[in-house]
Design a protein around this motif. Structure first.
Motif, PDB file in Angstrom:
ATOM      1  N   LEU A 187       0.823  -1.203   0.000  1.00  0.00           N
ATOM      2  CA  LEU A 187       0.000   0.000   0.000  1.00  0.00           C
ATOM      3  C   LEU A 187       0.864   1.264   0.000  1.00  0.00           C
ATOM      4  CD1 LEU A 187      -2.827  -0.973   2.514  1.00  0.00           C
ATOM      5  CD2 LEU A 187      -3.050  -0.668   0.038  1.00  0.00           C
ATOM      6  N   ALA A 188       1.974   1.206   0.747  1.00  0.00           N
ATOM      7  CA  ALA A 188       2.838   2.384   0.841  1.00  0.00           C
ATOM      8  C   ALA A 188       3.558   2.673  -0.470  1.00  0.00           C
ATOM      9  CB  ALA A 188       3.859   2.182   1.966  1.00  0.00           C
ATOM     10  N   LEU A 189       3.894   1.625  -1.236  1.00  0.00           N
ATOM     11  CA  LEU A 189       4.686   1.807  -2.452  1.00  0.00           C
ATOM     12  C   LEU A 189       3.838   1.993  -3.703  1.00  0.00           C
ATOM     13  CD1 LEU A 189       7.470  -0.875  -1.815  1.00  0.00           C
ATOM     14  CD2 LEU A 189       7.649   1.601  -1.509  1.00  0.00           C
ATOM     15  N   LYS A 190       2.647   1.424  -3.721  1.00  0.00           N
ATOM     16  CA  LYS A 190       1.857   1.390  -4.943  1.00  0.00           C
ATOM     17  C   LYS A 190       0.672   2.355  -4.962  1.00  0.00           C
ATOM     18  CE  LYS A 190       4.324  -1.928  -6.768  1.00  0.00           C
ATOM     19  NZ  LYS A 190       5.147  -1.700  -7.978  1.00  0.00           N
ATOM     20  N   THR A 191       0.458   3.080  -3.870  1.00  0.00           N
ATOM     21  CA  THR A 191      -0.702   3.968  -3.819  1.00  0.00           C
ATOM     22  C   THR A 191      -0.261   5.423  -3.707  1.00  0.00           C
ATOM     23  OG1 THR A 191      -0.835   3.563  -1.430  1.00  0.00           O
ATOM     24  CG2 THR A 191      -2.238   2.238  -2.846  1.00  0.00           C
ATOM     25  N   ASN A 192      -1.224   6.335  -3.607  1.00  0.00           N
ATOM     26  CA  ASN A 192      -0.915   7.754  -3.614  1.00  0.00           C
ATOM     27  C   ASN A 192      -0.455   8.245  -2.247  1.00  0.00           C
ATOM     28  OD1 ASN A 192      -3.276   7.992  -2.060  1.00  0.00           O
ATOM     29  ND2 ASN A 192      -4.530   8.214  -3.905  1.00  0.00           N
ATOM     30  N   MET A 193      -0.114   9.530  -2.193  1.00  0.00           N
ATOM     31  CA  MET A 193       0.426  10.118  -0.973  1.00  0.00           C
ATOM     32  C   MET A 193      -0.596  10.118   0.159  1.00  0.00           C
ATOM     33  SD  MET A 193       3.047  11.392   0.478  1.00  0.00           S
ATOM     34  CE  MET A 193       4.100  11.582  -0.964  1.00  0.00           C
ATOM     35  N   MET A 194      -1.867  10.252  -0.150  1.00  0.00           N
ATOM     36  CA  MET A 194      -2.910  10.262   0.873  1.00  0.00           C
ATOM     37  C   MET A 194      -2.934   8.945   1.650  1.00  0.00           C
ATOM     38  SD  MET A 194      -5.367  11.873   2.381  1.00  0.00           S
ATOM     39  CE  MET A 194      -5.751  13.234   1.249  1.00  0.00           C
ATOM     40  N   VAL A 195      -2.871   7.831   0.928  1.00  0.00           N
ATOM     41  CA  VAL A 195      -2.864   6.519   1.580  1.00  0.00           C
ATOM     42  C   VAL A 195      -1.592   6.341   2.397  1.00  0.00           C
ATOM     43  CG1 VAL A 195      -2.908   4.025   1.207  1.00  0.00           C
ATOM     44  CG2 VAL A 195      -4.316   5.521  -0.210  1.00  0.00           C
ATOM     45  N   LEU A 196      -0.473   6.816   1.866  1.00  0.00           N
ATOM     46  CA  LEU A 196       0.798   6.717   2.591  1.00  0.00           C
ATOM     47  C   LEU A 196       0.732   7.479   3.908  1.00  0.00           C
ATOM     48  CD1 LEU A 196       3.748   5.855   2.755  1.00  0.00           C
ATOM     49  CD2 LEU A 196       4.349   7.875   1.406  1.00  0.00           C
ATOM     50  N   MET A 197       0.153   8.657   3.903  1.00  0.00           N
ATOM     51  CA  MET A 197       0.036   9.444   5.135  1.00  0.00           C
ATOM     52  C   MET A 197      -0.876   8.755   6.139  1.00  0.00           C
ATOM     53  SD  MET A 197       2.102  11.858   4.724  1.00  0.00           S
ATOM     54  CE  MET A 197       1.695  12.707   6.247  1.00  0.00           C
ATOM     55  N   ILE A 198      -1.935   8.111   5.653  1.00  0.00           N
ATOM     56  CA  ILE A 198      -2.831   7.379   6.551  1.00  0.00           C
ATOM     57  C   ILE A 198      -2.086   6.217   7.213  1.00  0.00           C
ATOM     58  CG2 ILE A 198      -4.896   5.925   6.660  1.00  0.00           C
ATOM     59  CD1 ILE A 198      -6.095   7.627   4.438  1.00  0.00           C
ATOM     60  N   LEU A 200       1.209   5.948   7.706  1.00  0.00           N
ATOM     61  CA  LEU A 200       2.183   6.486   8.657  1.00  0.00           C
ATOM     62  C   LEU A 200       1.503   6.972   9.936  1.00  0.00           C
ATOM     63  CD1 LEU A 200       4.564   8.459   6.255  1.00  0.00           C
ATOM     64  CD2 LEU A 200       4.935   6.220   7.308  1.00  0.00           C
ATOM     65  N   THR A 201       0.268   7.451   9.814  1.00  0.00           N
ATOM     66  CA  THR A 201      -0.476   7.910  10.985  1.00  0.00           C
ATOM     67  C   THR A 201      -0.901   6.739  11.868  1.00  0.00           C
ATOM     68  OG1 THR A 201      -1.312   9.809   9.727  1.00  0.00           O
ATOM     69  CG2 THR A 201      -2.460   9.253  11.770  1.00  0.00           C
ATOM     70  N   LEU A 202      -1.225   5.604  11.247  1.00  0.00           N
ATOM     71  CA  LEU A 202      -1.712   4.449  11.998  1.00  0.00           C
ATOM     72  C   LEU A 202      -0.584   3.621  12.615  1.00  0.00           C
ATOM     73  CD1 LEU A 202      -4.577   3.146   9.675  1.00  0.00           C
ATOM     74  CD2 LEU A 202      -4.804   4.415  11.816  1.00  0.00           C
ATOM     75  N   LEU A 203       0.623   3.691  12.069  1.00  0.00           N
ATOM     76  CA  LEU A 203       1.720   2.846  12.547  1.00  0.00           C
ATOM     77  C   LEU A 203       2.032   3.023  14.034  1.00  0.00           C
ATOM     78  CD1 LEU A 203       4.304   2.797   9.597  1.00  0.00           C
ATOM     79  CD2 LEU A 203       2.799   0.963  10.393  1.00  0.00           C
ATOM     80  N   PRO A 204       1.987   4.240  14.602  1.00  0.00           N
ATOM     81  CA  PRO A 204       2.241   4.352  16.045  1.00  0.00           C
ATOM     82  C   PRO A 204       1.195   3.657  16.914  1.00  0.00           C
ATOM     83  CG  PRO A 204       2.527   6.476  14.969  1.00  0.00           C
ATOM     84  CD  PRO A 204       1.891   5.561  13.967  1.00  0.00           C
ATOM     85  N   PHE A 205       0.024   3.365  16.352  1.00  0.00           N
ATOM     86  CA  PHE A 205      -1.061   2.747  17.122  1.00  0.00           C
ATOM     87  C   PHE A 205      -1.169   1.246  16.864  1.00  0.00           C
ATOM     88  CE2 PHE A 205      -2.092   7.159  16.164  1.00  0.00           C
ATOM     89  CZ  PHE A 205      -2.317   7.675  17.422  1.00  0.00           C
ATOM     90  N   ILE A 206      -0.926   0.818  15.649  1.00  0.00           N
ATOM     91  CA  ILE A 206      -0.929  -0.580  15.238  1.00  0.00           C
ATOM     92  C   ILE A 206       0.135  -0.719  14.151  1.00  0.00           C
ATOM     93  CG2 ILE A 206      -3.363  -1.102  15.759  1.00  0.00           C
ATOM     94  CD1 ILE A 206      -4.070  -0.436  12.890  1.00  0.00           C
ATOM     95  N   PRO A 207       0.672  -1.898  13.866  1.00  0.00           N
ATOM     96  CA  PRO A 207       0.225  -3.222  14.285  1.00  0.00           C
ATOM     97  C   PRO A 207       1.242  -3.969  15.137  1.00  0.00           C
ATOM     98  CG  PRO A 207       1.250  -3.388  12.153  1.00  0.00           C
ATOM     99  CD  PRO A 207       1.489  -1.979  12.643  1.00  0.00           C
ATOM    100  N   ALA A 208       2.297  -3.292  15.645  1.00  0.00           N
ATOM    101  CA  ALA A 208       3.403  -4.003  16.294  1.00  0.00           C
ATOM    102  C   ALA A 208       2.932  -4.876  17.451  1.00  0.00           C
ATOM    103  CB  ALA A 208       4.447  -2.995  16.772  1.00  0.00           C
ATOM    104  N   THR A 209       2.160  -4.297  18.378  1.00  0.00           N
ATOM    105  CA  THR A 209       1.744  -5.069  19.550  1.00  0.00           C
ATOM    106  C   THR A 209       0.734  -6.153  19.187  1.00  0.00           C
ATOM    107  OG1 THR A 209       0.133  -3.303  20.003  1.00  0.00           O
ATOM    108  CG2 THR A 209       2.200  -3.247  21.214  1.00  0.00           C
ATOM    109  N   TRP A 210      -0.094  -5.900  18.164  1.00  0.00           N
ATOM    110  CA  TRP A 210      -1.057  -6.917  17.742  1.00  0.00           C
ATOM    111  C   TRP A 210      -0.328  -8.132  17.165  1.00  0.00           C
ATOM    112  CZ3 TRP A 210      -6.136  -5.581  18.805  1.00  0.00           C
ATOM    113  CH2 TRP A 210      -6.342  -4.234  19.124  1.00  0.00           C
ATOM    114  N   LEU A 211       0.713  -7.889  16.380  1.00  0.00           N
ATOM    115  CA  LEU A 211       1.515  -8.992  15.842  1.00  0.00           C
ATOM    116  C   LEU A 211       2.282  -9.693  16.965  1.00  0.00           C
ATOM    117  CD1 LEU A 211       2.925  -7.355  12.576  1.00  0.00           C
ATOM    118  CD2 LEU A 211       1.153  -9.116  12.747  1.00  0.00           C
TER     119      LEU A 211
END
Length: 288
Positions: A187-198, A200-211
């Protein structure tokens, strides 16, 4: 899980600073000397913090699994300090291996194209195979660090054996990990900047601890079965972690009347010292 993910993300700030420094240096907004200092310093600091921070997170995950009460920041930082040595070494090796794998994707195809030799593709496959084994071992490494007092050598050896013996659980964890991480990268490499920003915004909240929780649920029972339980069975005892998760019998009495059986209190007797984490006292079993 979201709070822990945010706290865990704080230890990635040096890596983020290194990435920003690299971007500014390449764009000409930062001098080469300052950019290299920021990139090298941030990367090395992250490589030092990554292992202990991961150990702290896996300690919380293990407490979740055995249904043990947990104070998130306190237990995280206590494990960060207590297990700093072993987790630092394993975390540093993980980061070093990740750098080698990333470089191999660029270097070996280039060398194969320039020289016309296929041996470099073989070397790329060998590198990827080693990285796959390392990923399977990491399903157990940090959990074993926070659950046993085994030496670094024995933790490494047991993790290697469990990576092979428990292949069914490992493939399940590996599949979920590949889908989530691969999906995020795609998603980060193949989509537009809007999706990339979304993203990057979600990474601090998920998914490290869920994994991490998924890995713990799949891998920690194997550590109990092959490493922890045999130690207590050899001594004729029961793993205290199992007592935490064992359901109470439906008709089990809450208390028994012991009237008339009291004994005088010996004030000179020394209090018995108990461990806050009895399962951490043992050395664990070494798989041979």
């Amino acid at each position: 899980l979201i709070e822990l993910n945010i706290f865990y993300t704080l230890f990635f700030i040096p890596l983020i600073a290194a990435a920003v420094g690299l971007f500014l240096m390449l764009s000409g907004s930062l001098t080469t000397a300052a950019g290299l200092t920021l990139v090298i310093g941030g990367t090395l600091l992250f490589m030092v913090l990554f292992g202990p921070a991961t150990a702290g997170m896996m300690k919380i995950m293990r407490n979740f699994f055995v249904e043990k009460p947990t104070f998130l920041v306190h237990d995280f930082m206590k494990t960060f300090r207590a297990e700093f040595g072993h987790s630092l070494i394993f975390g540093f090796l993980d980061c070093l291996l990740a750098c080698c794998v990333a470089a191999s994707f660029y270097v070996y195809p280039k060398l194969a194209e320039q020289t016309g030799s296929k041996i470099y593709y073989v070397m790329l496959i060998v590198t990827l195979s080693i990285s796959l084994v390392a990923i399977l071992m990491n399903f157990y490494l940090f959990l074993m660090i926070v659950s046993t007092n085994l030496s670094m050598k024995n933790i490494f050896r047991n993790s290697f054996y469990l990576g092979i013996v428990c292949m069914k659980q490992n493939l399940f964890s590996l599949g979920i990990l590949a889908v989530v991480v691969g999906g995020i990268l795609l998603l980060a490499l193949k989509t537009n900047m809007m999706v990339l920003m979304i993203i990057l915004t979600l990474l601090p909240f998920i998914p490290a601890t869920w994994l991490a929780l998924m890995v713990t649920v799949n891998s920690y029972p194997s550590i109990q079965k092959y490493i922890i339980n045999p130690y207590y069975e050899k001594r004729g005892e029961v793993n205290p972690e199992l007592a935490l998760t064992k359901p109470a019998e439906a008709d089990e009495a809450v208390f028994a009347d012991m009237g008339g059986k009291e004994k005088p209190v010996d004030l000179k007797a020394q209090p018995v010292k108990t461990s806050k984490d009895p399962a951490k006292q043992h050395k664990g079993k070494i798989i041979s």
